[in-house]
Design a protein around this motif. Structure first.
Motif, PDB file in Angstrom:
ATOM      1  N   ALA A 110       0.728  -1.163   0.082  1.00  0.00           N
ATOM      2  CA  ALA A 110      -0.104   0.095  -0.064  1.00  0.00           C
ATOM      3  C   ALA A 110       0.703   1.371  -0.125  1.00  0.00           C
ATOM      4  CB  ALA A 110      -0.983   0.085   1.239  1.00  0.00           C
ATOM      5  N   ILE A 111       2.025   1.235   0.595  1.00  0.00           N
ATOM      6  CA  ILE A 111       2.815   2.400   0.627  1.00  0.00           C
ATOM      7  C   ILE A 111       3.740   2.528  -0.664  1.00  0.00           C
ATOM      8  CG2 ILE A 111       4.811   3.256   1.944  1.00  0.00           C
ATOM      9  CD1 ILE A 111       3.754   1.718   4.420  1.00  0.00           C
ATOM     10  N   CYS A 112       4.272   1.380  -1.121  1.00  0.00           N
ATOM     11  CA  CYS A 112       5.136   1.210  -2.411  1.00  0.00           C
ATOM     12  C   CYS A 112       4.228   1.686  -3.466  1.00  0.00           C
ATOM     13  CB  CYS A 112       5.871   0.114  -2.492  1.00  0.00           C
ATOM     14  SG  CYS A 112       6.976  -0.274  -1.333  1.00  0.00           S
ATOM     15  N   GLY A 113       3.013   0.996  -3.602  1.00  0.00           N
ATOM     16  CA  GLY A 113       1.923   1.541  -4.555  1.00  0.00           C
ATOM     17  C   GLY A 113       1.783   3.116  -4.857  1.00  0.00           C
ATOM     18  N   ARG A 114       2.251   3.738  -3.461  1.00  0.00           N
ATOM     19  CA  ARG A 114       1.786   5.308  -3.614  1.00  0.00           C
ATOM     20  C   ARG A 114       2.957   6.014  -3.846  1.00  0.00           C
ATOM     21  NH1 ARG A 114      -2.452   3.074  -0.774  1.00  0.00           N
ATOM     22  NH2 ARG A 114      -4.070   4.293  -0.512  1.00  0.00           N
ATOM     23  N   VAL A 115       4.208   5.647  -3.390  1.00  0.00           N
ATOM     24  CA  VAL A 115       5.358   6.680  -3.469  1.00  0.00           C
ATOM     25  C   VAL A 115       6.591   6.258  -4.251  1.00  0.00           C
ATOM     26  CG1 VAL A 115       4.527   7.540  -1.145  1.00  0.00           C
ATOM     27  CG2 VAL A 115       6.230   5.622  -1.162  1.00  0.00           C
ATOM     28  N   CYS A 116       6.645   4.910  -4.545  1.00  0.00           N
ATOM     29  CA  CYS A 116       7.829   4.636  -5.357  1.00  0.00           C
ATOM     30  C   CYS A 116       7.949   5.109  -6.946  1.00  0.00           C
ATOM     31  CB  CYS A 116       7.720   2.920  -5.454  1.00  0.00           C
ATOM     32  SG  CYS A 116       8.286   2.083  -3.943  1.00  0.00           S
ATOM     33  N   PRO A 117       9.195   5.383  -7.125  1.00  0.00           N
ATOM     34  CA  PRO A 117       9.376   6.007  -8.536  1.00  0.00           C
ATOM     35  C   PRO A 117       9.033   4.823  -9.635  1.00  0.00           C
ATOM     36  CG  PRO A 117      11.212   5.617  -7.462  1.00  0.00           C
ATOM     37  CD  PRO A 117      10.407   5.337  -6.470  1.00  0.00           C
ATOM     38  N   GLN A 118       8.089   4.388  -9.878  1.00  0.00           N
ATOM     39  CA  GLN A 118       7.784   3.132 -10.730  1.00  0.00           C
ATOM     40  C   GLN A 118       8.210   3.643 -12.090  1.00  0.00           C
ATOM     41  OE1 GLN A 118       4.891   4.277  -8.956  1.00  0.00           O
ATOM     42  NE2 GLN A 118       4.777   2.333  -7.445  1.00  0.00           N
ATOM     43  N   GLU A 119       7.885   4.825 -12.666  1.00  0.00           N
ATOM     44  CA  GLU A 119       8.334   5.217 -13.995  1.00  0.00           C
ATOM     45  C   GLU A 119       9.740   5.129 -14.286  1.00  0.00           C
ATOM     46  OE1 GLU A 119       7.996   9.249 -11.807  1.00  0.00           O
ATOM     47  OE2 GLU A 119       7.015   7.207 -11.796  1.00  0.00           O
ATOM     48  N   LYS A 120      10.521   5.101 -13.301  1.00  0.00           N
ATOM     49  CA  LYS A 120      12.067   5.047 -13.331  1.00  0.00           C
ATOM     50  C   LYS A 120      12.508   3.519 -12.842  1.00  0.00           C
ATOM     51  CE  LYS A 120      12.973   9.902 -12.208  1.00  0.00           C
ATOM     52  NZ  LYS A 120      13.514  10.701 -11.039  1.00  0.00           N
ATOM     53  N   GLN A 121      11.738   2.670 -12.618  1.00  0.00           N
ATOM     54  CA  GLN A 121      11.899   1.241 -12.217  1.00  0.00           C
ATOM     55  C   GLN A 121      11.117   0.203 -12.887  1.00  0.00           C
ATOM     56  OE1 GLN A 121      13.389   2.419  -7.572  1.00  0.00           O
ATOM     57  NE2 GLN A 121      11.488   1.613  -7.812  1.00  0.00           N
ATOM     58  N   CYS A 122      10.034  -0.203 -12.366  1.00  0.00           N
ATOM     59  CA  CYS A 122       9.512  -1.272 -13.134  1.00  0.00           C
ATOM     60  C   CYS A 122       8.857  -0.987 -14.290  1.00  0.00           C
ATOM     61  CB  CYS A 122       8.314  -1.911 -11.960  1.00  0.00           C
ATOM     62  SG  CYS A 122       7.410  -1.020 -11.245  1.00  0.00           S
ATOM     63  N   GLN A 123       8.091   0.312 -14.175  1.00  0.00           N
ATOM     64  CA  GLN A 123       7.454   0.990 -15.414  1.00  0.00           C
ATOM     65  C   GLN A 123       8.304   1.228 -16.256  1.00  0.00           C
ATOM     66  OE1 GLN A 123       3.472   2.060 -12.630  1.00  0.00           O
ATOM     67  NE2 GLN A 123       4.198   3.398 -14.229  1.00  0.00           N
ATOM     68  N   GLY A 124       9.601   1.739 -16.045  1.00  0.00           N
ATOM     69  CA  GLY A 124      10.408   2.135 -16.912  1.00  0.00           C
ATOM     70  C   GLY A 124      10.943   1.279 -17.981  1.00  0.00           C
ATOM     71  N   LYS A 125      10.869  -0.246 -17.599  1.00  0.00           N
ATOM     72  CA  LYS A 125      11.063  -1.276 -18.325  1.00  0.00           C
ATOM     73  C   LYS A 125      10.221  -2.095 -18.980  1.00  0.00           C
ATOM     74  CE  LYS A 125      15.426  -1.990 -15.627  1.00  0.00           C
ATOM     75  NZ  LYS A 125      16.498  -1.931 -16.908  1.00  0.00           N
ATOM     76  N   CYS A 126       8.920  -1.499 -18.815  1.00  0.00           N
ATOM     77  CA  CYS A 126       7.887  -2.473 -19.366  1.00  0.00           C
ATOM     78  C   CYS A 126       7.600  -2.108 -20.778  1.00  0.00           C
ATOM     79  CB  CYS A 126       6.396  -1.695 -18.822  1.00  0.00           C
ATOM     80  SG  CYS A 126       4.918  -2.078 -19.452  1.00  0.00           S
ATOM     81  N   THR A 127       7.240  -3.496 -21.568  1.00  0.00           N
ATOM     82  CA  THR A 127       7.309  -3.614 -22.887  1.00  0.00           C
ATOM     83  C   THR A 127       6.150  -2.920 -23.449  1.00  0.00           C
ATOM     84  OG1 THR A 127       8.430  -5.747 -22.751  1.00  0.00           O
ATOM     85  CG2 THR A 127       7.125  -5.173 -24.938  1.00  0.00           C
ATOM     86  N   VAL A 128       4.935  -2.722 -22.762  1.00  0.00           N
ATOM     87  CA  VAL A 128       3.815  -1.966 -23.238  1.00  0.00           C
ATOM     88  C   VAL A 128       4.251  -0.375 -23.442  1.00  0.00           C
ATOM     89  CG1 VAL A 128       1.443  -1.401 -22.701  1.00  0.00           C
ATOM     90  CG2 VAL A 128       2.221  -3.680 -22.152  1.00  0.00           C
ATOM     91  N   GLY A 129       4.883   0.136 -22.528  1.00  0.00           N
ATOM     92  CA  GLY A 129       5.360   1.653 -22.696  1.00  0.00           C
ATOM     93  C   GLY A 129       6.218   1.532 -23.971  1.00  0.00           C
ATOM     94  N   LYS A 130       6.970   0.543 -24.219  1.00  0.00           N
ATOM     95  CA  LYS A 130       7.751   0.877 -25.607  1.00  0.00           C
ATOM     96  C   LYS A 130       6.696   0.493 -26.782  1.00  0.00           C
ATOM     97  CE  LYS A 130      11.886  -0.832 -22.955  1.00  0.00           C
ATOM     98  NZ  LYS A 130      12.846  -2.043 -22.639  1.00  0.00           N
ATOM     99  N   VAL A 131       5.836  -0.201 -26.856  1.00  0.00           N
ATOM    100  CA  VAL A 131       5.087  -0.454 -27.789  1.00  0.00           C
ATOM    101  C   VAL A 131       4.193   0.894 -28.069  1.00  0.00           C
ATOM    102  CG1 VAL A 131       2.867  -1.662 -28.548  1.00  0.00           C
ATOM    103  CG2 VAL A 131       4.627  -3.032 -27.407  1.00  0.00           C
ATOM    104  N   TRP A 132       3.585   1.492 -27.138  1.00  0.00           N
ATOM    105  CA  TRP A 132       2.971   2.710 -27.163  1.00  0.00           C
ATOM    106  C   TRP A 132       3.930   3.987 -27.436  1.00  0.00           C
ATOM    107  CZ3 TRP A 132      -2.241   4.247 -26.475  1.00  0.00           C
ATOM    108  CH2 TRP A 132      -3.283   3.326 -26.257  1.00  0.00           C
ATOM    109  N   LYS A 133       5.276   3.776 -27.384  1.00  0.00           N
ATOM    110  CA  LYS A 133       6.412   4.680 -27.579  1.00  0.00           C
ATOM    111  C   LYS A 133       6.292   5.838 -26.692  1.00  0.00           C
ATOM    112  CE  LYS A 133       7.171   3.454 -32.411  1.00  0.00           C
ATOM    113  NZ  LYS A 133       6.897   4.000 -34.053  1.00  0.00           N
ATOM    114  N   SER A 134       5.746   5.485 -25.348  1.00  0.00           N
ATOM    115  CA  SER A 134       5.874   6.354 -24.621  1.00  0.00           C
ATOM    116  C   SER A 134       5.693   5.715 -23.018  1.00  0.00           C
ATOM    117  CB  SER A 134       4.267   7.157 -24.394  1.00  0.00           C
ATOM    118  OG  SER A 134       4.177   8.169 -23.323  1.00  0.00           O
ATOM    119  N   PRO A 135       6.825   5.944 -22.221  1.00  0.00           N
ATOM    120  CA  PRO A 135       7.071   5.541 -20.955  1.00  0.00           C
ATOM    121  C   PRO A 135       5.843   5.984 -20.104  1.00  0.00           C
ATOM    122  CG  PRO A 135       8.937   6.789 -21.334  1.00  0.00           C
ATOM    123  CD  PRO A 135       8.028   7.013 -22.497  1.00  0.00           C
ATOM    124  N   GLU A 136       4.959   6.676 -20.245  1.00  0.00           N
ATOM    125  CA  GLU A 136       3.835   7.336 -19.433  1.00  0.00           C
ATOM    126  C   GLU A 136       2.848   6.124 -19.757  1.00  0.00           C
ATOM    127  OE1 GLU A 136       2.791  11.510 -19.567  1.00  0.00           O
ATOM    128  OE2 GLU A 136       4.833  11.702 -20.040  1.00  0.00           O
TER     129      GLU A 136
END
Length: 490
Positions: A110-136
């Motif tokens: 509940a804490i990590c889901g709120r405050v962790c910088p996912q866009e620089k960690q797990c989400q930054g490596k997500c293949t879906v973001g690369k498919v959309w050509k946008s990390p966001e």
């Protein structure tokens, strides 16, 4: 354009009935936006800004995951959560199974889901973001983690972790921040007797004193601490190691078999410019601690003194700077400026935090930096003198270095300044512990298993890394706990 979530869910369920979702189908599902409170109203309220996904939104977002054969997202997670595994359970509507997967490696979802910088960690490596050509547009892993953690708590489904048989071994944890709590959890689960020694009157570390209520409700942090108490972890509050007792006394006189140091980085850095000692200049640490831990925002019920300022200048551009700027509005400021010597592109704060600050009215003054704080005849802040900058070549961190423009001095009127430039290590514990080595910045030196130069002592989190993130501190805590448990099993 707003998204009809029910319509998207119906499409997904229809395709599943007709043979399943293809990777192409998943890649076409639009990202789910996070519901949030109205910016104008929330800027004066302490209620949590982000409201969390609905169950429908969570299922739709989870079905965007491609379930990659090689999950690069896990490479970006400091505690190695089985991300595809828990997301697959959410996609199937199995929320309890999802949170149970997360809790195999992280007890603070509940804490990590709120405050962790996912866009620089797990989400930054997500293949879906690369498919959309946008990390966001990567799969919103953090929001899904938060959803199932909140769902478990709100529906009374929280189950305590399994605890091994008592070993008779005792582990001391110095500091009740994210690193210390992680070690406490893993050592308690191994059957050891665990006591946490904390200098403040409340456990939680930066999660209590630093991160504001509107980003991380303190009731959630307190519940996580209560869950640790349920599995036998003891807390001794108002216990400053190095003053109340030394670390060596804890080991020798109190009979502990191992100790973990997770005291964080709580010594604020300043600009060291003229006027920084004027009335109305604060470190972000002090400002946020008064407001958060000491509830300075609750003026009717708390006796905590809060400096009344109408125009606040914040120096810095990290998450702490965003927290301080947004808190200033909630404490009565009418105008808040963030002064930063680089541009928006170089800001280290999370994109979501920058967006929320801007929505609430924070003004960004890029390519500027204070060189003097100006005071009036009463010794109070009345302005900040700044220099303008331009960007030169990249520095060691990869960000372009700011270069001062000669003769560009200009004054910014304000009646308070908050310095949010990071923190160093408090030297007390190292200074009072012979044989505990630290580098020239005061960071305790450790090996690959987080062991220090002192026998029976491990360390991790900001006291080792410098000011970092909650999840990185937890990652170091997990490594240290594994090493401590291995040592005590001999």
């Amino acid at each position: 354009m707003s998204i009809n979530v029910t319509e998207e869910l119906n499409k997904i369920q229809g395709k599943i009935k007709n043979g399943g979702l293809t990777a192409k189908d998943r890649s076409a599902i639009p990202p789910m936006e996070m519901p949030a409170r109205d910016p104008v109203k929330r800027a004066r309220q302490m209620d949590e800004v982000a409201l969390g996904y609905s169950a429908e939104q969570a299922i739709v977002e989870a079905n965007r995951c491609l379930q990659c054969a090689k999950p690069f997202c896990m490479d970006g997670c400091p505690v190695n959560i089985d991300i595809p595994g828990f997301i697959k359970e959410i996609a199937n509507g199995e929320f309890k199974a999802a949170v149970d997967i997360i809790k195999k490696t992280s007890l603070l979802p509940a804490i990590c889901g709120r405050v962790c910088p996912q866009e620089k960690q797990c989400q930054g490596k997500c293949t879906v973001g690369k498919v959309w050509k946008s990390p966001e547009k990567a799969v919103s892993i953090g929001r899904l983690e938060r959803f199932v953690a909140d769902w478990e708590r709100e529906n009374g489904k929280v189950t305590p972790p399994t605890v091994a048989a008592k070993t008779g071994k005792k582990v001391a944890i110095i500091g009740a921040g994210p690193a210390g709590l992680t070690v406490a959890a893993d050592c308690a689960r191994a059957g050891h007797e665990v006591t946490v020694f904390e200098a403040f009157h409340k456990a939680g570390g930066v999660m209590m004193y630093g991160i504001p209520e509107f980003r991380l409700p303190k009731a959630i942090v307190q519940e996580e601490i209560s869950n640790l108490e349920k599995i036998g972890v003891k807390f001794e509050m108002n216990f400053l190691v190095g003053r109340t007792n030394t670390l060596q006394q804890i080991l020798d006189e109190k009979g502990f078999d191992a100790a973990f140091v997770g005291t964080g980085a709580g010594l604020p850095k300043f600009l060291n410019i003229p006027g920084e000692n004027l009335i109305g200049v604060f470190s972000a640490n002090e400002y946020l601690t008064r407001a958060n831990l000491m509830k300075g925002y609750d003026k009717e019920n708390a006796a905590t003194p809060i400096y009344d300022a109408k125009h606040v200048v914040v120096c810095g551009a990290g998450n702490v700077a965003m927290d301080a700027a947004r808190m200033a509005f909630r404490l009565g400021a009418e105008k808040v400026d963030i002064v930063y010597r680089r541009t928006r592109a170089e800001m280290p704060a999370r994109l979501e935090e920058i967006a929320h600050a801007e929505e609430e009215g924070v003004n960004f003054r890029f390519l500027e930096n204070p060189i003097e704080v100006l005071g009036n005849e009463e010794g109070k802040v009345c302005g900040v003198r700044c220099l303008s900058y331009e960007l030169g070549e990249p520095d060691a961190s990869g960000r372009r270095s700011p270069v001062a423009i000669p003769g560009s001095e200009h004054d910014v009127e304000c009646d308070a300044m908050i310095v949010a430039l990071g923190n160093g290590s408090n030297p007390l514990l190292v200074a009072t512990t012979p044989g505990l080595n630290a580098d020239n910045k005061g960071h305790i030196t450790v090996d690959e298993k987080q062991a220090t130069s002192h026998a029976k002592v491990w360390a991790g989190g900001d006291i080792v890394l410098g000011a970092a993130t909650v999840i990185l501190a937890m990652g170091e805590g997990r490594k240290a706990a594994a090493a401590i448990n291995e040592y005590l099993a001999k």
